[in-house]
Design a protein around this motif. Structure first.
Motif, PDB file in Angstrom:
ATOM      1  N   ARG A  28       0.839  -1.204   0.000  1.00  0.00           N
ATOM      2  CA  ARG A  28       0.000   0.000   0.000  1.00  0.00           C
ATOM      3  C   ARG A  28       0.872   1.251   0.000  1.00  0.00           C
ATOM      4  NH1 ARG A  28      -3.511  -1.597   3.213  1.00  0.00           N
ATOM      5  NH2 ARG A  28      -5.309  -1.796   1.826  1.00  0.00           N
ATOM      6  N   LYS A  29       1.954   1.234   0.745  1.00  0.00           N
ATOM      7  CA  LYS A  29       2.872   2.372   0.802  1.00  0.00           C
ATOM      8  C   LYS A  29       3.532   2.602  -0.550  1.00  0.00           C
ATOM      9  CE  LYS A  29       6.568   4.305   3.666  1.00  0.00           C
ATOM     10  NZ  LYS A  29       7.498   4.057   4.817  1.00  0.00           N
ATOM     11  N   ALA A  30       3.752   1.517  -1.303  1.00  0.00           N
ATOM     12  CA  ALA A  30       4.372   1.614  -2.625  1.00  0.00           C
ATOM     13  C   ALA A  30       3.339   1.907  -3.714  1.00  0.00           C
ATOM     14  CB  ALA A  30       5.123   0.338  -2.941  1.00  0.00           C
ATOM     15  N   ASN A  31       2.074   2.118  -3.309  1.00  0.00           N
ATOM     16  CA  ASN A  31       0.984   2.363  -4.262  1.00  0.00           C
ATOM     17  C   ASN A  31       0.907   1.238  -5.294  1.00  0.00           C
ATOM     18  OD1 ASN A  31      -1.208   3.822  -5.262  1.00  0.00           O
ATOM     19  ND2 ASN A  31       0.057   4.895  -6.769  1.00  0.00           N
ATOM     20  N   SER A  32       0.972   0.018  -4.812  1.00  0.00           N
ATOM     21  CA  SER A  32       1.012  -1.150  -5.682  1.00  0.00           C
ATOM     22  C   SER A  32      -0.385  -1.702  -5.914  1.00  0.00           C
ATOM     23  CB  SER A  32       1.915  -2.220  -5.060  1.00  0.00           C
ATOM     24  OG  SER A  32       2.221  -3.226  -5.987  1.00  0.00           O
ATOM     25  N   ASN A  33      -0.469  -2.686  -6.805  1.00  0.00           N
ATOM     26  CA  ASN A  33      -1.708  -3.423  -7.060  1.00  0.00           C
ATOM     27  C   ASN A  33      -1.327  -4.806  -7.599  1.00  0.00           C
ATOM     28  OD1 ASN A  33      -1.046  -3.023  -9.794  1.00  0.00           O
ATOM     29  ND2 ASN A  33      -2.397  -1.244  -9.982  1.00  0.00           N
ATOM     30  N   VAL A  34      -2.301  -5.630  -7.920  1.00  0.00           N
ATOM     31  CA  VAL A  34      -2.002  -6.997  -8.346  1.00  0.00           C
ATOM     32  C   VAL A  34      -1.146  -7.045  -9.613  1.00  0.00           C
ATOM     33  CG1 VAL A  34      -3.044  -9.139  -9.215  1.00  0.00           C
ATOM     34  CG2 VAL A  34      -3.944  -8.064  -7.147  1.00  0.00           C
ATOM     35  N   PRO A  35      -1.455  -6.289 -10.682  1.00  0.00           N
ATOM     36  CA  PRO A  35      -0.578  -6.332 -11.871  1.00  0.00           C
ATOM     37  C   PRO A  35       0.860  -5.909 -11.581  1.00  0.00           C
ATOM     38  CG  PRO A  35      -2.695  -5.385 -12.460  1.00  0.00           C
ATOM     39  CD  PRO A  35      -2.676  -5.504 -10.960  1.00  0.00           C
ATOM     40  N   LYS A  36       1.049  -4.925 -10.700  1.00  0.00           N
ATOM     41  CA  LYS A  36       2.403  -4.490 -10.376  1.00  0.00           C
ATOM     42  C   LYS A  36       3.146  -5.569  -9.585  1.00  0.00           C
ATOM     43  CE  LYS A  36       1.380   0.469 -10.367  1.00  0.00           C
ATOM     44  NZ  LYS A  36       1.285   1.694  -9.533  1.00  0.00           N
ATOM     45  N   ILE A  37       2.444  -6.229  -8.670  1.00  0.00           N
ATOM     46  CA  ILE A  37       3.062  -7.318  -7.918  1.00  0.00           C
ATOM     47  C   ILE A  37       3.438  -8.448  -8.869  1.00  0.00           C
ATOM     48  CG2 ILE A  37       2.654  -9.063  -6.140  1.00  0.00           C
ATOM     49  CD1 ILE A  37       0.781  -7.012  -4.780  1.00  0.00           C
ATOM     50  N   PHE A  38       2.538  -8.753  -9.809  1.00  0.00           N
ATOM     51  CA  PHE A  38       2.819  -9.796 -10.798  1.00  0.00           C
ATOM     52  C   PHE A  38       4.039  -9.416 -11.654  1.00  0.00           C
ATOM     53  CE2 PHE A  38       2.274 -11.432 -15.141  1.00  0.00           C
ATOM     54  CZ  PHE A  38       2.307 -12.790 -14.883  1.00  0.00           C
ATOM     55  N   ARG A  39       4.133  -8.161 -12.025  1.00  0.00           N
ATOM     56  CA  ARG A  39       5.264  -7.700 -12.837  1.00  0.00           C
ATOM     57  C   ARG A  39       6.593  -7.954 -12.123  1.00  0.00           C
ATOM     58  NH1 ARG A  39       5.174  -1.494 -13.385  1.00  0.00           N
ATOM     59  NH2 ARG A  39       5.788  -1.785 -11.203  1.00  0.00           N
ATOM     60  N   ASP A  40       6.614  -7.733 -10.812  1.00  0.00           N
ATOM     61  CA  ASP A  40       7.845  -7.976 -10.048  1.00  0.00           C
ATOM     62  C   ASP A  40       8.209  -9.460 -10.036  1.00  0.00           C
ATOM     63  OD1 ASP A  40       8.012  -5.292  -9.493  1.00  0.00           O
ATOM     64  OD2 ASP A  40       6.993  -5.444  -7.549  1.00  0.00           O
ATOM     65  N   VAL A  41       7.197 -10.320  -9.975  1.00  0.00           N
ATOM     66  CA  VAL A  41       7.452 -11.755  -9.996  1.00  0.00           C
ATOM     67  C   VAL A  41       8.014 -12.177 -11.357  1.00  0.00           C
ATOM     68  CG1 VAL A  41       6.417 -14.051  -9.790  1.00  0.00           C
ATOM     69  CG2 VAL A  41       5.662 -12.205  -8.279  1.00  0.00           C
ATOM     70  N   VAL A  42       7.473 -11.595 -12.429  1.00  0.00           N
ATOM     71  CA  VAL A  42       7.959 -11.901 -13.775  1.00  0.00           C
ATOM     72  C   VAL A  42       9.428 -11.524 -13.907  1.00  0.00           C
ATOM     73  CG1 VAL A  42       7.710 -11.377 -16.231  1.00  0.00           C
ATOM     74  CG2 VAL A  42       5.678 -11.631 -14.798  1.00  0.00           C
ATOM     75  N   ARG A  43       9.813 -10.402 -13.344  1.00  0.00           N
ATOM     76  CA  ARG A  43      11.205  -9.967 -13.419  1.00  0.00           C
ATOM     77  C   ARG A  43      12.134 -10.950 -12.709  1.00  0.00           C
ATOM     78  NH1 ARG A  43      10.239  -3.570 -11.891  1.00  0.00           N
ATOM     79  NH2 ARG A  43       9.531  -2.874 -13.957  1.00  0.00           N
ATOM     80  N   ARG A  44      11.670 -11.534 -11.621  1.00  0.00           N
ATOM     81  CA  ARG A  44      12.512 -12.451 -10.854  1.00  0.00           C
ATOM     82  C   ARG A  44      12.524 -13.856 -11.435  1.00  0.00           C
ATOM     83  NH1 ARG A  44       9.644 -10.137  -6.485  1.00  0.00           N
ATOM     84  NH2 ARG A  44       8.617 -12.155  -6.078  1.00  0.00           N
ATOM     85  N   HIS A  45      11.389 -14.297 -11.995  1.00  0.00           N
ATOM     86  CA  HIS A  45      11.274 -15.689 -12.456  1.00  0.00           C
ATOM     87  C   HIS A  45      10.645 -15.766 -13.844  1.00  0.00           C
ATOM     88  CE1 HIS A  45      12.044 -16.624  -8.226  1.00  0.00           C
ATOM     89  NE2 HIS A  45      11.001 -15.876  -7.906  1.00  0.00           N
ATOM     90  N   PRO A  46      11.238 -15.168 -14.857  1.00  0.00           N
ATOM     91  CA  PRO A  46      10.581 -15.126 -16.172  1.00  0.00           C
ATOM     92  C   PRO A  46      10.349 -16.495 -16.799  1.00  0.00           C
ATOM     93  CG  PRO A  46      12.875 -14.418 -16.330  1.00  0.00           C
ATOM     94  CD  PRO A  46      12.551 -14.501 -14.874  1.00  0.00           C
ATOM     95  N   GLU A  47      11.247 -17.445 -16.589  1.00  0.00           N
ATOM     96  CA  GLU A  47      11.129 -18.748 -17.244  1.00  0.00           C
ATOM     97  C   GLU A  47      10.571 -19.843 -16.324  1.00  0.00           C
ATOM     98  OE1 GLU A  47      11.439 -18.738 -20.369  1.00  0.00           O
ATOM     99  OE2 GLU A  47      12.192 -16.678 -20.355  1.00  0.00           O
ATOM    100  N   LYS A  48      10.160 -19.462 -15.166  1.00  0.00           N
ATOM    101  CA  LYS A  48       9.581 -20.438 -14.243  1.00  0.00           C
ATOM    102  C   LYS A  48       8.124 -20.702 -14.607  1.00  0.00           C
ATOM    103  CE  LYS A  48       8.778 -21.344  -9.353  1.00  0.00           C
ATOM    104  NZ  LYS A  48       8.860 -20.809  -7.977  1.00  0.00           N
ATOM    105  N   ALA A  49       7.656 -21.931 -14.394  1.00  0.00           N
ATOM    106  CA  ALA A  49       6.262 -22.268 -14.709  1.00  0.00           C
ATOM    107  C   ALA A  49       5.314 -21.533 -13.774  1.00  0.00           C
ATOM    108  CB  ALA A  49       6.043 -23.771 -14.595  1.00  0.00           C
ATOM    109  N   ALA A  50       4.382 -20.813 -14.352  1.00  0.00           N
ATOM    110  CA  ALA A  50       3.362 -20.111 -13.575  1.00  0.00           C
ATOM    111  C   ALA A  50       2.079 -20.914 -13.515  1.00  0.00           C
ATOM    112  CB  ALA A  50       3.089 -18.735 -14.182  1.00  0.00           C
TER     113      ALA A  50
END
Length: 295
Positions: free
Chosen positions: A72-94
């Motif tokens: 909430r402090k970072a003014n985040s939302n679900v797509p932004k959280i998902f984007r961070d996961v993609v950056r860390r694990h782009p080739e991992k099975a989702a």
């Protein structure tokens, strides 16, 4: 009622001894003795046996509260959280689709949802608009609502078992401007097509017989194949307390009723499961529930 009486006796003893000027230590010891002697030991035994479980529950609650505070402090939302996961694990099975053994990596899911976001933006859909999704559970289902969320469009997740009046009611009460339906449900859509209204934009996805759809229904799959897979230029400005999508009750007591799922509620459900079951990035979650109910 019995335990209330025990507690009353213990507190009465404490108050009486303090009234006569007895020291706090003696007064508390006497009250505790009365409490245990009158059967309170059973309650203390329960506390002792469940202490680890309760401490785990407390730690999970604190972790989830902290993560929500941080997002909430970072003014985040679900797509932004998902984007961070993609950056860390782009080739991992989702997502692993058991029916075909198809595996979607985070990168693939990200690119598919980007295509959805870009296509509907180009079609003139705006933040706050609603698009109904009526299809059976498969990876594309997640990609559709996630892509819409990236540009602030809200999905209405329609139970694929609904037919006729119930189906029509859920689509129309959601205020949907468009309907995406799976080819496997074309017959159900054709049954209510004339009552959806002339302004309802319709798209079909998956395998279907061309003879079973009307001329005003567009095939979404080739349109998405041509859409840009890059992140949308206009990202959603929604926060954690804004609407993500709608889910519906089963309709056992009348017509299905819409329930609003905001970004924080969706994240909270996932986070509680993650921390409560002490999951790790190597774990796989098997989902046997329908995706239209946000499972």
């Amino acid at each position: 009622m019995y335990m209330i009486g025990v507690c009353t006796a213990a507190f009465g003893t404490l108050g009486l001894m303090r009234f006569f000027g007895m020291p706090w230590l003696w007064s508390v010891a006497a009250a505790l003795g009365i409490y245990i002697g009158c059967g309170g030991w059973r309650f203390l035994r329960i506390i002792f046996k469940t202490a680890l479980r309760d401490l785990l529950g407390l730690s999970v609650l604190i972790q989830v509260k902290y993560e929500l505070y941080r997002h909430r402090k970072a003014n985040s939302n679900v797509p932004k959280i998902f984007r961070d996961v993609v950056r860390r694990h782009p080739e991992k099975a989702a997502l692993i689709y058991e029916a075909t053994d198809d595996k979607w990596t985070y990168r693939r899911l990200d690119e598919f949802s980007n295509a959805v976001a870009n296509f509907f933006s180009e079609q003139g859909f705006l933040p706050g608009d609603v698009v109904a999704i009526f299809m059976e559970s498969r990876p594309e289902f997640v990609g559709f609502w996630l892509g819409m969320a990236k540009v602030g469009i809200e999905a209405a997740l329609i139970n694929f078992n609904l037919r006729l009046d119930s189906l029509l009611y859920c689509v129309k009460t959601s205020g949907a401007k468009a309907l995406i339906f799976g080819g496997e449900l074309s017959e159900a859509v054709s049954e209510v097509n004339g009552m959806l209204g002339k302004n309802m934009v319709k798209f079909w996805t998956g395998d279907i017989s061309p003879d079973s759809i009307t001329s005003d229904t567009r095939h979404l799959d080739p349109l998405l194949a041509l859409a840009s897979k890059s992140p949308p230029a206009q990202v959603s400005a929604k926060g954690l307390d804004d609407r993500l999508f709608y889910i519906y009750t089963s309709g056992t007591t009348g017509m299905p009723k819409a329930a609003i799922v905001v970004h924080s509620r969706y994240y909270r459900i996932a986070a509680f499961g993650y921390y409560a079951y002490r999951m790790t990035p190597d774990d796989i979650v098997y989902n046997c529930l329908p995706l239209y109910h946000s499972a």
